[in-house]
Design a protein around this motif. Structure first.
Motif, mmCIF file in Angstrom:
data_model
loop_
_atom_site.group_PDB
_atom_site.id
_atom_site.type_symbol
_atom_site.label_atom_id
_atom_site.label_comp_id
_atom_site.label_asym_id
_atom_site.label_seq_id
_atom_site.Cartn_x
_atom_site.Cartn_y
_atom_site.Cartn_z
ATOM 1 N N ALA A 233 -6.496 -4.943 1.237
ATOM 2 C CA ALA A 233 -5.766 -4.988 -0.038
ATOM 3 C C ALA A 233 -4.964 -6.265 -0.189
ATOM 4 C CB ALA A 233 -4.816 -3.804 -0.119
ATOM 5 N N THR B 6 -1.687 -7.618 -0.596
ATOM 6 C CA THR B 6 -0.259 -7.325 -0.431
ATOM 7 C C THR B 6 0.369 -8.577 0.167
ATOM 8 O OG1 THR B 6 -0.434 -6.569 1.845
ATOM 9 C CG2 THR B 6 -0.799 -4.904 0.141
ATOM 10 N N ARG B 7 1.663 -8.513 0.457
ATOM 11 C CA ARG B 7 2.287 -9.700 1.050
ATOM 12 C C ARG B 7 1.668 -10.017 2.412
ATOM 13 N NH1 ARG B 7 8.287 -7.644 3.136
ATOM 14 N NH2 ARG B 7 7.457 -6.278 4.751
ATOM 15 N N LEU C 109 0.817 -1.213 0.000
ATOM 16 C CA LEU C 109 0.000 0.000 0.000
ATOM 17 C C LEU C 109 0.851 1.264 0.000
ATOM 18 C CD1 LEU C 109 -2.684 -1.251 2.518
ATOM 19 C CD2 LEU C 109 -3.165 -0.421 0.212
ATOM 20 N N PRO D 126 -7.819 -0.035 5.316
ATOM 21 C CA PRO D 126 -7.741 -0.634 3.978
ATOM 22 C C PRO D 126 -7.965 -2.134 3.994
ATOM 23 C CG PRO D 126 -5.529 -0.411 4.854
ATOM 24 C CD PRO D 126 -6.479 0.052 5.934
ATOM 25 N N ASP E 93 13.699 3.229 11.036
ATOM 26 C CA ASP E 93 12.735 2.345 11.698
ATOM 27 C C ASP E 93 11.757 3.261 12.431
ATOM 28 O OD1 ASP E 93 11.372 0.809 13.536
ATOM 29 O OD2 ASP E 93 13.133 -0.296 14.229
ATOM 30 N N VAL E 94 10.495 3.241 12.041
ATOM 31 C CA VAL E 94 9.548 4.206 12.623
ATOM 32 C C VAL E 94 9.382 4.037 14.130
ATOM 33 C CG1 VAL E 94 8.245 4.624 10.490
ATOM 34 C CG2 VAL E 94 7.507 2.780 12.049
ATOM 35 N N LYS F 130 -3.825 -0.944 16.349
ATOM 36 C CA LYS F 130 -4.569 -0.256 15.292
ATOM 37 C C LYS F 130 -5.717 0.576 15.850
ATOM 38 C CE LYS F 130 -2.604 -1.340 11.352
ATOM 39 N NZ LYS F 130 -1.739 -0.324 10.718
ATOM 40 N N ASP G 248 11.289 3.248 4.335
ATOM 41 C CA ASP G 248 11.037 1.814 4.537
ATOM 42 C C ASP G 248 12.260 1.166 5.176
ATOM 43 O OD1 ASP G 248 8.666 -0.126 3.092
ATOM 44 O OD2 ASP G 248 10.346 -1.112 4.089
ATOM 45 N N LEU G 249 11.977 0.383 6.172
ATOM 46 C CA LEU G 249 13.024 -0.357 6.873
ATOM 47 C C LEU G 249 13.482 -1.560 6.057
ATOM 48 C CD1 LEU G 249 14.433 -0.757 9.676
ATOM 49 C CD2 LEU G 249 12.405 -2.003 10.397
ATOM 50 N N ASN H 176 1.970 4.488 7.451
ATOM 51 C CA ASN H 176 1.527 3.258 6.793
ATOM 52 C C ASN H 176 2.354 2.038 7.201
ATOM 53 O OD1 ASN H 176 0.433 1.667 4.251
ATOM 54 N ND2 ASN H 176 2.682 1.657 4.079
ATOM 55 N N TYR I 213 -1.989 -6.577 17.184
ATOM 56 C CA TYR I 213 -2.243 -5.732 16.005
ATOM 57 C C TYR I 213 -3.546 -4.944 16.177
ATOM 58 C CZ TYR I 213 -2.845 -4.961 10.910
ATOM 59 O OH TYR I 213 -3.023 -4.439 9.656
HETATM 60 P P1 NAI Z 1 3.475 -4.643 3.431
HETATM 61 O O1 NAI Z 1 4.142 -5.630 4.319
HETATM 62 O O2 NAI Z 1 3.461 -4.898 1.971
HETATM 63 O O3 NAI Z 1 4.080 -3.191 3.659
HETATM 64 C C1 NAI Z 1 4.476 -2.720 4.912
HETATM 65 C C2 NAI Z 1 5.787 -1.994 4.731
HETATM 66 O O4 NAI Z 1 6.157 -1.410 5.989
HETATM 67 C C3 NAI Z 1 6.930 -2.941 4.327
HETATM 68 O O5 NAI Z 1 7.546 -2.465 3.150
HETATM 69 C C4 NAI Z 1 7.852 -2.916 5.524
HETATM 70 O O6 NAI Z 1 9.223 -3.049 5.192
HETATM 71 C C5 NAI Z 1 7.562 -1.565 6.148
HETATM 72 N N1 NAI Z 1 7.899 -1.521 7.566
HETATM 73 C C6 NAI Z 1 7.607 -2.462 8.502
HETATM 74 N N2 NAI Z 1 8.078 -2.098 9.701
HETATM 75 C C7 NAI Z 1 8.695 -0.890 9.524
HETATM 76 C C8 NAI Z 1 9.365 -0.005 10.400
HETATM 77 N N3 NAI Z 1 9.517 -0.293 11.714
HETATM 78 N N4 NAI Z 1 9.848 1.152 9.904
HETATM 79 C C9 NAI Z 1 9.712 1.452 8.590
HETATM 80 N N5 NAI Z 1 9.097 0.625 7.702
HETATM 81 C C10 NAI Z 1 8.589 -0.525 8.167
HETATM 82 O O7 NAI Z 1 1.979 -4.517 3.982
HETATM 83 P P2 NAI Z 1 0.725 -3.647 3.486
HETATM 84 O O8 NAI Z 1 -0.403 -4.588 3.362
HETATM 85 O O9 NAI Z 1 1.078 -2.769 2.365
HETATM 86 O O10 NAI Z 1 0.453 -2.791 4.801
HETATM 87 C C11 NAI Z 1 0.516 -1.381 4.858
HETATM 88 C C12 NAI Z 1 -0.287 -0.907 6.055
HETATM 89 O O11 NAI Z 1 -1.665 -1.212 5.860
HETATM 90 C C13 NAI Z 1 0.105 -1.573 7.373
HETATM 91 O O12 NAI Z 1 0.054 -0.622 8.412
HETATM 92 C C14 NAI Z 1 -0.954 -2.609 7.562
HETATM 93 O O13 NAI Z 1 -1.127 -2.958 8.911
HETATM 94 C C15 NAI Z 1 -2.156 -1.890 6.991
HETATM 95 N N6 NAI Z 1 -3.251 -2.758 6.612
HETATM 96 C C16 NAI Z 1 -3.150 -3.588 5.523
HETATM 97 C C17 NAI Z 1 -4.229 -4.373 5.173
HETATM 98 C C18 NAI Z 1 -4.212 -5.212 3.965
HETATM 99 O O14 NAI Z 1 -5.289 -5.762 3.627
HETATM 100 N N7 NAI Z 1 -3.106 -5.352 3.268
HETATM 101 C C19 NAI Z 1 -5.449 -4.413 5.993
HETATM 102 C C20 NAI Z 1 -5.465 -3.479 7.070
HETATM 103 C C21 NAI Z 1 -4.390 -2.701 7.357
#
Ligand code: NAI
Length: 310
Positions: A198, A200-201, A20, A196, A74-75, A170, A39-40, A101, A166
């Motif tokens: 979506a 994603t991984r 996302l 969201p 790292d956030v 959240k 991104d970390l 995000n 989580y």
């Molecule tokens: P994703 O795993 O593809 O992306 C998350 C990104 O955050 C990764 O690139 C990761 O390296 C980065 N990250 C993780 N920890 C970090 C840190 N401490 N500092 C900096 N970067 C860091 O997952 P996605 O699905 O794109 O998730 C994005 C957001 O949406 C997350 O907050 C997730 O909880 C939220 N979300 C996603 C849903 C979905 O259906 N995919 C549903 C509800 C919420």
């Protein structure tokens, strides 16, 4: 309706190396924003680091003629976040938009959850969002402009088996967003939330291929751009998935005022249907609005003068 543009604006998108966040970063860049691709670079459970993902997104933005920088903070680490924000101010002089995000998962039933895994997930989602927001806040106050987005989840709003850490993180972000939208109003800082859904991984393997095909991150990003635009609302929770958008609302029912001789748990149980009756439920503007409502209801039920002037 004017075109939504971000020319001259600087946006930090955390966790923008994938999923996302990457889509939001590309969407903002396509409409003129300068992007900080934070991104970390770790795995879904937060282990490991790497700069390749963020750098690849920067390259995509540059290839479309945009401006971007990669950042590996790292956030959940306040010092790293402050260093990131200092570097952004040094490079670009302002920060208009923060999209919180970044996120990880460490799913387990509560019985099997270690408190270390509970803490780590809260640290990334809640403390990470607070760290980033706290670091950009004074710059937004000084500019008299800011748009902040928090990424919540249906898991936090509605609950999901195996996600106590989580879900807690959240939904705690909702409290942060509510307060910041009130505190930010006089500085033209608006805070909103995205819930969201979506492909994603993070959701790989949880949904069938035909559903995942509908749920691409790009179907959510238009909602994000709306919530961080000049015309954004504030204090809104936007549910988004597969190009569908709906508002998640927190409302309070009209309720009942019990008489002095009814202050018992039995009376509360007996009144439960009326307490839970959704007819006439309304949003409550802020915490004291609830206090005012109850004080007035109680006074009216006793034939007393209304105790609240405003
Ligand atoms: P994703 O795993 O593809 O992306 C998350 C990104 O955050 C990764 O690139 C990761 O390296 C980065 N990250 C993780 N920890 C970090 C840190 N401490 N500092 C900096 N970067 C860091 O997952 P996605 O699905 O794109 O998730 C994005 C957001 O949406 C997350 O907050 C997730 O909880 C939220 N979300 C996603 C849903 C979905 O259906 N995919 C549903 C509800 C919420």
């Amino acid at each position: 309706m004017n075109d939504v543009r971000f020319d001259g604006q600087v946006a930090i998108v955390t966790g923008a190396g994938a999923g996302l966040g990457r889509s939001h970063a590309l969407g903002l860049a396509a409409r003129g924003a300068t992007i900080v691709v934070n991104d970390l670079g770790g795995s879904v459970d937060g282990s490991g680091t790497g700069s390749a993902a963020a750098q690849a997104v920067v390259a995509e933005i540059e290839a479309m003629g945009g401006t971007a920088m990669a950042n590996g903070a790292d956030v959940s680490d306040e010092a790293q976040v402050r260093a990131m924000v200092d570097a952004v101010i040094d490079a670009y002089g302002r920060i208009d938009i923060l999209v919180n995000n970044a996120g990880i998962l460490r799913d387990k039933t509560f019985a099997k959850m270690t408190m270390a895994d509970f803490q780590t997930v809260v640290d990334v989602h809640l403390i990470g969002s607070a760290n980033c927001t706290h670091a950009v806040w004074p710059h937004m106050v000084e500019q008299g402009y800011g748009r902040i987005l928090f990424t919540t989840s249906a898991s936090g709003l509605y609950g999901n088996f195996g996600q106590s850490n989580y879900g807690a993180a959240k939904s705690a972000m909702l409290g942060l967003m509510n307060v910041l939208s009130i505190e930010g109003a006089k500085f033209n800082i608006r805070a909103n939330m995205l819930a969201p859904s979506a492909a994603t991984r993070m959701t790989e393997g949880l949904l069938s291929a035909d559903v995942l095909a509908l749920m691409q991150p790009e179907t959510i990003t238009p909602g994000v751009l709306a919530l961080v635009s000049a015309d954004a609302p504030s204090k809104m929770i936007l549910g988004a998935g597969a190009g569908c958008f709906a508002e998640v609302q927190v409302r309070e029912t009209a309720g009942v005022a019990l008489a002095d001789d009814q202050m018992t748990p039995e009376a509360v149980l007996a009144a439960m249907d009326q307490i839970r009756d959704p007819e006439g439920a309304t949003p409550v503007e802020h915490a004291f609005a609830q206090t005012r409502k109850f004080a007035r209801m109680a006074a009216a039920a006793r034939g007393l003068p209304l105790p609240w002037n405003d």
